[in-house]
Design a protein around this motif. Sequence first.
Motif, short mmCIF file in Angstrom:
data_model
loop_
_atom_site.label_atom_id
_atom_site.label_comp_id
_atom_site.label_asym_id
_atom_site.label_seq_id
_atom_site.Cartn_x
_atom_site.Cartn_y
_atom_site.Cartn_z
N ALA A 66 13.28 8.05 -28.96
CA ALA A 66 13.25 7.85 -27.52
C ALA A 66 12.57 9.02 -26.82
N THR A 67 12.78 10.25 -27.30
CA THR A 67 12.18 11.42 -26.65
C THR A 67 10.78 11.73 -27.18
N LEU A 68 10.44 11.18 -28.33
CA LEU A 68 9.15 11.48 -28.96
C LEU A 68 7.96 11.07 -28.11
N PRO A 69 7.88 9.89 -27.49
CA PRO A 69 6.72 9.55 -26.68
C PRO A 69 6.56 10.50 -25.49
N GLY A 70 7.64 10.92 -24.88
CA GLY A 70 7.54 11.87 -23.76
C GLY A 70 7.01 13.22 -24.22
N ASN A 104 -0.88 16.37 -22.76
CA ASN A 104 -1.23 16.97 -21.47
C ASN A 104 -1.52 18.46 -21.63
N ARG A 105 -0.72 19.14 -22.42
CA ARG A 105 -0.95 20.57 -22.67
C ARG A 105 -2.28 20.78 -23.38
N GLU A 107 -7.82 22.47 -23.23
CA GLU A 107 -9.25 22.17 -23.37
C GLU A 107 -9.99 22.45 -22.06
N ASN A 108 -9.36 22.07 -20.93
CA ASN A 108 -9.98 22.35 -19.62
C ASN A 108 -10.10 23.86 -19.39
N ARG A 109 -9.04 24.60 -19.75
CA ARG A 109 -9.10 26.06 -19.59
C ARG A 109 -10.19 26.67 -20.47
N MET A 110 -10.32 26.15 -21.70
CA MET A 110 -11.37 26.65 -22.60
C MET A 110 -12.75 26.34 -22.02
#
Length: 141
Positions: free
Chosen positions: A19-23, A30-31, A36-39
């Motif tokens: 139940a918590t795995l998809p979140g 997202n991280r 990737e955006n920061r890089m």
Amino acid sequence: MTTEERLYKLEGIVEGVMATLPGRMTALENRMTSLENRMDLLRQELKEEVRALEDKLTQHMASLRQEFKGELSALRQEFKGDLSALRQELEGNLSALRQEFKGDLSALRQELKGDLNTAFNRMMLYLTALAAILALLTFLR
């Protein structure tokens, strides 16, 4: 605790994790996207800094090139001036030596003329004496 209870407990744990795995997966994705955006941003910043440093280096090299050209031109002018001064000095020395040589040559000519005149006068004296002796011998015969 029986095996069935344990199995039931494990099923509950697995269901809780599922139940918590998809979140968690979404948060992890997202991280990753954020990293990737920061890089990408850091790459852009690095490229901009490299470009700025290249521009600065190019300007500094152009400045050094201009400075070198100026110094080289100044050295050329200084060399030309020194060479011209040396040429003038050598011409002056050569002219002085020519004058000295001409003076010495003129003095030698005068000395040689004097010696030739003296020798010529002696020869004339000897010839006159010889003519006088021959004239006396001719009269005495």
